[in-house]
Design an enzyme around this catalytic site. Structure first.
Site, PDB file in Angstrom:
ATOM      1  N   HIS A  77      14.467  -2.902  -2.047  1.00 15.56           N
ATOM      2  CA  HIS A  77      14.491  -2.621  -3.484  1.00 15.56           C
ATOM      3  C   HIS A  77      14.200  -1.148  -3.723  1.00 15.56           C
ATOM      4  CE1 HIS A  77      14.207  -6.786  -5.546  1.00 15.56           C
ATOM      5  NE2 HIS A  77      15.005  -6.821  -4.499  1.00 15.56           N
ATOM      6  N   TYR A  93       8.950  -6.251 -14.616  1.00 11.96           N
ATOM      7  CA  TYR A  93       7.563  -6.335 -15.082  1.00 11.96           C
ATOM      8  C   TYR A  93       7.615  -6.222 -16.600  1.00 11.96           C
ATOM      9  CZ  TYR A  93       5.735  -5.565 -10.330  1.00 11.96           C
ATOM     10  OH  TYR A  93       5.418  -5.687  -9.006  1.00 11.96           O
ATOM     11  N   PRO A 109      -2.652  -8.856  -8.930  1.00  9.22           N
ATOM     12  CA  PRO A 109      -1.359  -8.725  -8.244  1.00  9.22           C
ATOM     13  C   PRO A 109      -0.329  -7.821  -8.932  1.00  9.22           C
ATOM     14  CG  PRO A 109      -1.615 -10.931  -9.198  1.00  9.22           C
ATOM     15  CD  PRO A 109      -2.906 -10.218  -9.423  1.00  9.22           C
ATOM     16  N   LYS A 137      -0.214  -5.001  -4.391  1.00  5.29           N
ATOM     17  CA  LYS A 137      -0.946  -4.201  -3.398  1.00  5.29           C
ATOM     18  C   LYS A 137      -1.842  -5.007  -2.444  1.00  5.29           C
ATOM     19  CE  LYS A 137       0.631  -0.253  -4.071  1.00  5.29           C
ATOM     20  NZ  LYS A 137       1.910  -0.755  -3.599  1.00  5.29           N
ATOM     21  N   TYR A 171       3.566   2.673  -6.050  1.00  2.00           N
ATOM     22  CA  TYR A 171       4.212   1.369  -5.823  1.00  2.00           C
ATOM     23  C   TYR A 171       4.780   1.265  -4.405  1.00  2.00           C
ATOM     24  CZ  TYR A 171       6.384  -3.039  -7.056  1.00  2.00           C
ATOM     25  OH  TYR A 171       6.709  -4.381  -7.106  1.00  2.00           O
TER      26      TYR A 171
HETATM   27  P1  RFL Z   1      -5.977 -14.529   3.489  1.00  2.00           P
HETATM   28  O1  RFL Z   1      -4.504 -14.611   3.339  1.00  2.00           O
HETATM   29  O2  RFL Z   1      -6.821 -15.125   2.402  1.00  2.00           O
HETATM   30  O3  RFL Z   1      -6.349 -15.179   4.887  1.00  2.00           O
HETATM   31  C1  RFL Z   1      -7.695 -15.444   5.246  1.00  2.00           C
HETATM   32  C2  RFL Z   1      -7.697 -16.576   6.230  1.00  2.00           C
HETATM   33  O4  RFL Z   1      -9.043 -16.821   6.649  1.00  2.00           O
HETATM   34  C3  RFL Z   1      -9.275 -18.228   6.680  1.00  2.00           C
HETATM   35  N1  RFL Z   1     -10.733 -18.436   6.498  1.00  2.00           N
HETATM   36  C4  RFL Z   1     -11.553 -18.750   7.513  1.00  2.00           C
HETATM   37  N2  RFL Z   1     -11.332 -18.942   8.812  1.00  2.00           N
HETATM   38  C5  RFL Z   1     -12.412 -19.265   9.588  1.00  2.00           C
HETATM   39  N3  RFL Z   1     -13.674 -19.388   9.103  1.00  2.00           N
HETATM   40  C6  RFL Z   1     -13.938 -19.184   7.797  1.00  2.00           C
HETATM   41  N4  RFL Z   1     -15.160 -19.297   7.320  1.00  2.00           N
HETATM   42  C7  RFL Z   1     -12.857 -18.853   6.943  1.00  2.00           C
HETATM   43  N5  RFL Z   1     -12.745 -18.589   5.621  1.00  2.00           N
HETATM   44  C8  RFL Z   1     -11.468 -18.344   5.366  1.00  2.00           C
HETATM   45  C9  RFL Z   1      -8.442 -18.775   5.526  1.00  2.00           C
HETATM   46  O5  RFL Z   1      -8.142 -20.149   5.694  1.00  2.00           O
HETATM   47  C10 RFL Z   1      -7.196 -17.878   5.609  1.00  2.00           C
HETATM   48  O6  RFL Z   1      -6.197 -18.432   6.418  1.00  2.00           O
HETATM   49  O7  RFL Z   1      -6.475 -13.004   3.654  1.00  2.00           O
HETATM   50  P2  RFL Z   1      -5.737 -11.763   4.379  1.00  2.00           P
HETATM   51  O8  RFL Z   1      -5.225 -12.166   5.731  1.00  2.00           O
HETATM   52  O9  RFL Z   1      -6.660 -10.625   4.240  1.00  2.00           O
HETATM   53  O10 RFL Z   1      -4.410 -11.502   3.507  1.00  2.00           O
HETATM   54  C11 RFL Z   1      -4.493 -11.023   2.175  1.00  2.00           C
HETATM   55  C12 RFL Z   1      -3.290 -11.507   1.366  1.00  2.00           C
HETATM   56  O11 RFL Z   1      -3.192 -12.913   1.502  1.00  2.00           O
HETATM   57  C13 RFL Z   1      -3.416 -11.145  -0.130  1.00  2.00           C
HETATM   58  O12 RFL Z   1      -3.960  -9.850  -0.289  1.00  2.00           O
HETATM   59  C14 RFL Z   1      -2.054 -11.165  -0.858  1.00  2.00           C
HETATM   60  O13 RFL Z   1      -1.517 -12.450  -0.879  1.00  2.00           O
HETATM   61  C15 RFL Z   1      -2.187 -10.662  -2.301  1.00  2.00           C
HETATM   62  N6  RFL Z   1      -0.944 -10.768  -3.075  1.00  2.00           N
HETATM   63  C16 RFL Z   1       0.039  -9.804  -2.966  1.00  2.00           C
HETATM   64  N7  RFL Z   1      -0.102  -8.779  -2.098  1.00  2.00           N
HETATM   65  C17 RFL Z   1       0.883  -7.852  -1.952  1.00  2.00           C
HETATM   66  O14 RFL Z   1       0.718  -6.911  -1.169  1.00  2.00           O
HETATM   67  N8  RFL Z   1       2.077  -7.933  -2.638  1.00  2.00           N
HETATM   68  C18 RFL Z   1       2.304  -8.943  -3.536  1.00  2.00           C
HETATM   69  O15 RFL Z   1       3.411  -9.021  -4.077  1.00  2.00           O
HETATM   70  C19 RFL Z   1       1.243  -9.914  -3.745  1.00  2.00           C
HETATM   71  N9  RFL Z   1       1.418 -10.947  -4.587  1.00  2.00           N
HETATM   72  C20 RFL Z   1      -0.756 -11.846  -3.964  1.00  2.00           C
HETATM   73  C21 RFL Z   1       0.433 -11.891  -4.724  1.00  2.00           C
HETATM   74  C22 RFL Z   1      -1.722 -12.848  -4.107  1.00  2.00           C
HETATM   75  C23 RFL Z   1      -1.518 -13.877  -5.005  1.00  2.00           C
HETATM   76  N10 RFL Z   1      -2.527 -14.869  -5.093  1.00  2.00           N
HETATM   77  C24 RFL Z   1      -2.286 -16.240  -5.107  1.00  2.00           C
HETATM   78  C25 RFL Z   1      -3.926 -14.489  -4.989  1.00  2.00           C
HETATM   79  C26 RFL Z   1       0.661 -12.910  -5.614  1.00  2.00           C
HETATM   80  C27 RFL Z   1      -0.328 -13.900  -5.795  1.00  2.00           C
HETATM   81  C28 RFL Z   1      -0.065 -14.952  -6.823  1.00  2.00           C
HETATM   82  C1  PHB Z   2       5.748 -11.880  -5.830  1.00  2.00           C
HETATM   83  O1  PHB Z   2       6.971 -11.877  -5.620  1.00  2.00           O
HETATM   84  O2  PHB Z   2       5.043 -12.865  -5.551  1.00  2.00           O
HETATM   85  C2  PHB Z   2       5.121 -10.693  -6.461  1.00  2.00           C
HETATM   86  C3  PHB Z   2       5.866  -9.536  -6.614  1.00  2.00           C
HETATM   87  C4  PHB Z   2       5.301  -8.432  -7.222  1.00  2.00           C
HETATM   88  C5  PHB Z   2       3.993  -8.490  -7.677  1.00  2.00           C
HETATM   89  C6  PHB Z   2       3.243  -9.639  -7.502  1.00  2.00           C
HETATM   90  C7  PHB Z   2       3.805 -10.749  -6.890  1.00  2.00           C
HETATM   91  O3  PHB Z   2       3.469  -7.408  -8.304  1.00  2.00           O
END
Ligand code: RFL
Ligand code: PHB
Length: 389
Positions: free
Chosen positions: A72, A200, A292, A296, A384
């Site tokens: 993108h 957005y 989100p 980031k 971004y």
């Molecule tokens: P995770 O993915 O939460 O993984 C942590 C893992 O640790 C396990 N765990 C344990 N294991 C052993 N013992 C314990 N006591 C434990 N406690 C927990 C858990 O089961 C899990 O498997 O953290 P990690 O690896 O640091 O990854 C971070 C990302 O998941 C997170 O930052 C992103 O998903 C955030 N996010 C986005 N990030 C982006 O860069 N671009 C995006 O477009 C974006 N969109 C989003 C998002 C997060 C969202 N939500 C639901 C919060 C969109 C959404 C809706």
């Molecule tokens: C997504 O596709 O899940 C997504 C994309 C951009 C964002 C947050 C989430 O800023």
């Protein structure tokens, strides 16, 4: 059992670190509280910075991503009647990549399994011991049997609700937090994306985001109340609300369908300092959370892994501890900038409960400045696509 690096958490941060270390001959064991299917069932990030993509390449896990991801070069921003694009490639020479976190995690699991990487699923009661000494170890249980893992270092990659951060004494740890008075309701549907770029959208009914995973998989979000539950929202109600929050030209073209996933995430900004305590290093969501809006979260997790991986590599290959000693300082310097961008983009496009007429004029003025000013767009685009590591 003994290993060099004990990694707590088998999400993207833990898996990526383990895979990168393996390629340099550094041993690790990943302890994951849940099952692989559970981790893969979480629908989260969709947008990867090129720094993340480069790390996946370095980890030798980029083949499928190169084939199936989408580049993108820009995004669309709308605010009430204002609509414009921000062209990342023109402004920065860089782009972002659309490839879901589920796919990133699947590729990492496949690679770890192919290389006999040790991942212990269903690890319960993980405890971190002597992290501030020379001989740290981790205890955990699987199906009621206690185990002990001795190691040189511990990487706390266990997300926001994990144990690693809590292990750092409160006399050392300082936490910074902002809770937003709303959440995001997200829907995944097997429908073509409404537009080729992400949209957005700020509207008088609240924020909306049109995103995607591929040509026939769309991801949409709407700002919702923190008291809402996904069951309160039928698919029909979701589509109806989304259409009211995006410009007519997109609403008229929106292809709706059954949701295959629907969930609500609260919005939060959070940072803990320091990110290192003795031989324990915090990475990713264990150390920081962003709303989100700036895409980031996963990308800041990747920059932590970059700094920690290179620090550990330096330590094992050259006996040099400068990289691990400066881990917290380097990671935090980049994180605070991503926190600022995520916070400001959230403020720009969401409706807040106590906003008055003046606040709304300020929001519109901010949007207009971004629309009319190339330097402002360049600042947005640099943030971004991702600040340099
Ligand atoms: P995770 O993915 O939460 O993984 C942590 C893992 O640790 C396990 N765990 C344990 N294991 C052993 N013992 C314990 N006591 C434990 N406690 C927990 C858990 O089961 C899990 O498997 O953290 P990690 O690896 O640091 O990854 C971070 C990302 O998941 C997170 O930052 C992103 O998903 C955030 N996010 C986005 N990030 C982006 O860069 N671009 C995006 O477009 C974006 N969109 C989003 C998002 C997060 C969202 N939500 C639901 C919060 C969109 C959404 C809706
Ligand atoms: C997504 O596709 O899940 C997504 C994309 C951009 C964002 C947050 C989430 O800023």
């Amino acid at each position: 059992m003994r290993t060099q690096v004990a990694i707590i958490g088998g999400g993207p941060s833990g898996l990526l670190l383990s895979q990168l270390l393996h390629r340099k001959g550094i041993e690790s064991v990943v302890l994951e509280r849940k099952t692989k299917d559970y981790v893969l069932g979480r629908i989260r990030a969709g947008i990867l910075e090129t720094g993340f993509v480069d790390l996946m390449r370095e980890a030798g896990v980029s083949d499928r991503m190169e084939k199936e991801s989408f580049i993108h070069d820009g995004t669309v921003i709308t605010y009430e009647d204002t609509q414009f694009g921000i062209n990342f490639s023109e402004l920065t020479g860089k782009h972002v990549v659309v490839y879901g976190q589920t796919e990133v995690t699947r590729d990492l699991y496949d690679a770890r399994e192919a290389m006999d990487g040790k991942i212990v699923f269903n690890s319960e009661n993980v405890g971190i011991h002597d992290a501030d000494g020379d001989a740290p170890y981790v205890t955990y249980s699987v199906e009621g049997t206690e185990h002990r893992l001795d190691c040189d270092f511990i990487a706390g990659c266990d997300g926001f609700h994990g144990v690693s951060r809590q292990t750092i004494p409160l006399t050392v740890r300082k936490e910074y937090e902002k809770l937003y008075p709303f959440g995001w309701l997200g829907v995944l549907s097997e429908t073509p994306p409404v537009h080729e770029e992400l949209i957005y959208s700020g509207s008088d009914r609240g924020f909306a985001l049109c995103s995607m995973r591929n040509e026939n998989l769309s991801r949409y979000y709407i700002q919702c109340s923190l008291s809402d539950s996904p069951d309160d929202w039928t698919d029909a109600a979701f589509w109806e609300e989304l259409k009211r929050r995006i410009p007519d030209e997109f609403a008229d073209q929106l292809v709706t369908g059954d949701s295959i996933e629907k969930s609500i995430a609260p919005l939060r900004s959070f940072v803990t300092e320091p990110m290192r305590w003795g031989r324990l290093f915090l990475c990713g969501d264990a150390a920081h959370i962003v709303p989100p809006t700036g895409a980031k979260g996963l990308n800041t997790a990747a920059s932590d892994i970059h700094y920690l991986y290179n620090g550990l590599r330096q330590f094992y290959e050259d006996g040099e501890s400068e990289g691990i000693d400066r881990y917290s300082e380097k990671a935090l310097a980049r994180i605070w900038k991503a926190e600022r961008f995520s916070w400001s983009t959230t403020n720009l496009l969401h409706r807040f409960p106590k906003q008055n007429a003046f606040d709304l004029k300020m929001q519109q003025a901010d949007v207009n400045f971004l629309r009319d000013n190339r330097e402002a767009q360049s600042v947005f685009a640099q943030n971004y696509v991702g600040l340099p590591y």
